[in-house]
Enzyme design. Sequence first.
Site, PDB file in Angstrom:
ATOM      1  N   GLU A  79     -28.890  37.231  30.245  1.00 14.22           N
ATOM      2  CA  GLU A  79     -28.144  36.012  29.925  1.00 14.22           C
ATOM      3  C   GLU A  79     -29.077  34.889  29.478  1.00 14.22           C
ATOM      4  O   GLU A  79     -28.763  34.159  28.542  1.00 14.22           O
ATOM      5  CB  GLU A  79     -27.304  35.545  31.120  1.00 14.22           C
ATOM      6  N   GLU A 346     -15.200  38.582  20.770  1.00 13.67           N
ATOM      7  CA  GLU A 346     -15.481  39.837  20.044  1.00 13.67           C
ATOM      8  C   GLU A 346     -14.479  40.192  18.950  1.00 13.67           C
ATOM      9  O   GLU A 346     -14.858  40.712  17.897  1.00 13.67           O
ATOM     10  CB  GLU A 346     -15.597  41.014  21.035  1.00 13.67           C
ATOM     11  N   THR A 432     -26.555  38.500  19.972  1.00 12.19           N
ATOM     12  CA  THR A 432     -25.267  38.874  20.579  1.00 12.19           C
ATOM     13  C   THR A 432     -24.498  37.673  21.129  1.00 12.19           C
ATOM     14  O   THR A 432     -23.335  37.805  21.522  1.00 12.19           O
ATOM     15  CB  THR A 432     -25.457  39.972  21.647  1.00 12.19           C
TER      16      THR A 432
END
Length: 460
Positions: A79, A346, A432
């Site tokens: 993270e 997403e 990402t």
Amino acid sequence: MMTFAWDNYKRYAWGNNELRPLTRNGHLGNMFGGLRGASIVDSLDTLYIMGLMEEYEEAKEWVQNNLDLNSNGEASLFEVNIRYVGGLLSAYYLTGAEIFKQKVMELGEKLLPAFNTPTGIPRGVINLGSGTSWSWGWASAGSSILAEFGTLHLEFLHLSQLSGSPLFTEKVMNIRKLLNKIEKPHGLYPNFLSPVSGNWVQHHVSIGGLGDSFYEYLIKSYLMSDKTDQEAQKMYYSAMEAIETNLVQKSPGGLTYVAEWRGGILDHKMGHLACFSGGMIGIGADDGPAGQRQHYLDLAAEITHTCHESYSRSATKLGPEAFRFDAGAEATATRLSDRYYILRPEVIESYMYMWRLTHDPKYREWGWEAVEALEKHCRVDAGFSGIRDVYASTVSHDNMQQSFFLSETLKYLYLLFSDDDLLPLEDWVFNTEAHPLPVIHKRCLQEHSATQDHGQTNLE
Ligand code: DMJ
């Protein structure tokens, strides 16, 4: 939407990691080891790209004066890397402001002790002060997670680029080497690996949570290298072939989905997280085995369509955390615990890539449906909130404005409705967490070696 999310964060949660929009306060949590301001660091590039310069300047000022990296808590290596390292790197590359480079190098150094394991595979948790690291309590037998140690490559390559030190690249190349060498069941990469023995710990394979961004970083490593990293290319297409053979399914109603695999047994479920794969397969369509381009584009479009169906089939027109294709279900959640939506990006991410690749207007239409649903169900008086049940027409909010909503969901929406020359895919690769990192062009590498010949150490 960005201004609304940002203004409310600023008003009620400034310096905290996230905004709690119902209670109008901040949330720090324990994911970032005492680092603060996750929403600020995650938003820098979004604000800049959107031309919100006043807001960008206040974010930059906060980083300059308040981002304290001398914390002593337990952080998720993954993270911190995707949000803080990725956010600072992309802010530096977009703006050229030295402060971001300075901060990201300082932070990068702090992450290095996580790789001090017998195999060099990092553990999931690191104390940013002492450098001690360990595995997540919930990960079986002290294992490390594929999507965590496999999602460092892009950022670490850029840390080497910026510092001139090969150390960061060496760490991630070592991970690559081990993964390339190790035997893979049916060519698949299981989600759990022991950082001590270097062996797989369980045979659970998923393109959703625990696996997802490992595959993403293979194809993006290849693209970010200006298509020179042939090892990444080979690993990505072999992995895709194994996934297609073993995991890709068609439902009775004709929806293509990617199931999960548990030691050879299929779990006919797809997580919201797995919906990034439409976009990933799309951007990888050009460089696979000869004659496969159209096949990959079709597969990408089919998966994106399925993910859109998971949205369409709910009362709110937002998709659940996981949807199933068994016991009569077709792209719907069957368990109460899978019905929530936490502002994840997403599905919209795949719309954005598919729009760029095909210019089929349906992707903008689907993106607009999501905007309307977010406005209707997730906007509250003081920010945006996730919801607990996408199938309930009267929604219940979860009181959390995730930082990835500002860094990813809103950025991908903005790009979906922008011209293709805003962050062209030939020149930028998104990490990402949707932080754009520049492609390291071949000509750049040539110039780099030329300047090194003249005694200089970095690319600037
Ligand atoms: C983000 O932090 C990243 O996209 C990560 O890869 C997966 N989870 C969230 C968004 O859902």
